[in-house]
Scaffold this motif. Structure first.
Motif, short mmCIF file in Angstrom:
data_model
loop_
_atom_site.label_atom_id
_atom_site.label_comp_id
_atom_site.label_asym_id
_atom_site.label_seq_id
_atom_site.Cartn_x
_atom_site.Cartn_y
_atom_site.Cartn_z
N LYS A 1 0.84 -1.19 0.00
CA LYS A 1 0.00 0.00 0.00
C LYS A 1 0.88 1.25 0.00
N LEU A 2 0.32 2.33 -0.53
CA LEU A 2 1.04 3.60 -0.55
C LEU A 2 1.39 4.05 0.87
N GLU A 3 0.48 3.82 1.82
CA GLU A 3 0.76 4.24 3.19
C GLU A 3 1.97 3.52 3.76
N GLU A 4 2.16 2.26 3.38
CA GLU A 4 3.35 1.53 3.84
C GLU A 4 4.61 2.17 3.28
N LEU A 5 4.55 2.62 2.03
CA LEU A 5 5.70 3.28 1.44
C LEU A 5 5.98 4.61 2.14
N LEU A 6 4.94 5.37 2.42
CA LEU A 6 5.12 6.63 3.14
C LEU A 6 5.70 6.39 4.52
N GLU A 7 5.22 5.38 5.19
CA GLU A 7 5.71 5.07 6.53
C GLU A 7 7.17 4.64 6.49
N SER A 8 7.54 3.88 5.47
CA SER A 8 8.93 3.41 5.38
C SER A 8 9.88 4.55 5.07
N GLU A 9 9.40 5.57 4.36
CA GLU A 9 10.25 6.71 4.04
C GLU A 9 10.30 7.71 5.18
N GLN A 10 9.25 7.77 5.97
CA GLN A 10 9.15 8.82 6.97
C GLN A 10 9.68 8.34 8.32
N ASP A 11 10.94 8.60 8.56
CA ASP A 11 11.57 8.18 9.81
C ASP A 11 11.50 9.25 10.90
N ASN A 12 10.85 10.37 10.57
CA ASN A 12 10.74 11.47 11.54
C ASN A 12 12.10 11.88 12.11
N ILE A 13 13.03 12.08 11.22
CA ILE A 13 14.38 12.45 11.62
C ILE A 13 14.39 13.82 12.30
N VAL A 14 14.96 13.88 13.48
CA VAL A 14 15.19 15.15 14.16
C VAL A 14 16.70 15.23 14.37
N GLN A 15 17.35 16.19 13.73
CA GLN A 15 18.79 16.22 13.82
C GLN A 15 19.32 17.62 13.57
N ALA A 16 20.56 17.82 13.93
CA ALA A 16 21.28 19.05 13.63
C ALA A 16 22.66 18.68 13.13
#
Length: 351
Positions: free
Chosen positions: A111-126
């Motif tokens: 599913k497209l949502e699975e692809l979005l979830e796999s790409e979206q790691d919610n990276i918080v960084q500096a």
């Protein structure tokens, strides 16, 4: 999208000029004069109204709930409408998967949502003078979802960025509307999502969602030998209409950018994060290639993640002076930005 460039060659051509208009055999309108041809491609695309609905936040702001399953359904329906003789399942993979040698048919049940979830790691960084995280916001910058057709029932999804300049136009990079590196050509369908994120209580939401009706880039970009050659003209635009949500602000562009600038700010959406990235950079006019005609900035210390392509480079007054283009594959990982000269300004604003 971000491109890592492997080599440099030299091509000398004339400067940009524009005059008359014609329509070619494919139905694309072209503005012709000398070597410069501005090309606009109309697309039917998917209307976000078919998969979005308004919601009200606790603070009283109107936002948009995005039904990812319905979005996927409409994307595939649009593909089949344009390819009535195709038989089989339409599959979607990411550009990163495609570059790793994967084929859409390997993911026909995903599913497209699975692809979005796999790409979206919610990276918080500096990293140095760059930050990525939920506290970084800019209402005029959109996350662009771009779907290219591989010609065999597969859609390749790429991430990019765009910046809103009027009620009907958004600027971006040329390679975010027309792909040269993989030979896909024009984007099949695209959507601009402002403030796009996943809320743990509501699901996928955005502050506003815009339909892309047309795309414009220039023939110098399309006809260049390779991506590196075309960086000087790596600019384009989306012709947009708001489907739902609030109205984002517009940004101004500067038609006579300085030769160099300290503390310029590059913005864009990192492809593996739901968050914006902000990178402070010291840019100078690039002399890497003589045929760039001083139309490109370079910087060696900033950050340009994949997905930031098409995002704006601002001066201290918040005016766009360049567009995120590429990271070079040299020892310094030089970042390059296409300048907003008069040709880029006129195309993004007017065409």
């Amino acid at each position: 999208m971000k491109r890592k460039i492997l080599g440099w060659t030299v091509l000398l051509v004339s400067v940009f000029t524009v005059s008359s208009i014609k329509v070619n055999a494919e139905g694309d309108s072209e503005i012709i004069s000398g070597v410069d041809v501005s090309v606009t491609r109309e697309i039917n695309g998917v209307d976000p109204a078919s998969y979005t609905s308004p919601i009200m936040t606790r603070s009283g702001l109107q936002e948009v709930k995005v039904d990812i399953d319905k979005w996927e359904e409409e994307i595939k329906k649009d593909y089949l409408n344009d390819n009535p003789n195709f038989e089989g399942d339409v599959s979607i993979i990411s550009m990163e998967e495609y570059e790793d040698g994967k084929q859409p048919e390997e993911y026909k049940n995903r599913k497209l949502e699975e692809l979005l979830e796999s790409e979206q790691d919610n990276i918080v960084q500096a990293r140095g003078a760059a930050q990525t995280g939920p506290n970084l916001t800019h209402g005029a910058i959109a996350k662009a979802y771009l779907f290219f057709d591989n010609g065999r029932g597969g859609l390749i999804m790429a991430d990019g960025s765009g910046f809103k300049v009027s009620g009907t136009k958004a600027g971006t990079a040329g390679h975010c509307v027309y792909d040269k590196e993989h030979g896909f050509g024009w984007v099949k369908t695209a959507t601009l999502n402002f403030g796009f994120r996943k809320d743990p209580r509501v699901g996928w939401i955005a502050s506003s969602v815009y339909k892309v009706n047309k795309m414009t880039t220039n023939n110098d970009w399309i006809k260049s030998k390779d991506h590196t050659q075309g960086i000087r003209s790596d600019f384009g635009s989306f012709h947009i209409s708001r489907s739902s949500g609030s109205v984002p602000p517009n940004v101004a562009m500067l038609t006579t950018p300085p030769n160099s600038l300290k503390n310029a700010v590059s913005w864009g959406f990192e492809a593996k994060s739901r968050y914006l990235t902000r990178s402070t950079v010291d840019v100078t006019t690039s002399y890497i290639r003589s045929d760039w005609f001083n139309w490109v900035y370079q910087d060696r210390l900033g950050i340009m993640y994949g997905g930031m392509s098409g995002g704006p480079l601002f001066d201290g007054a918040g005016r766009v002076i360049g567009i995120n283009s590429s990271e070079m594959n040299d020892a310094n990982r030089t970042k390059v930005y296409t300048k907003i000269n008069s040709s880029a300004y006129n195309q993004i604003i007017a065409n």
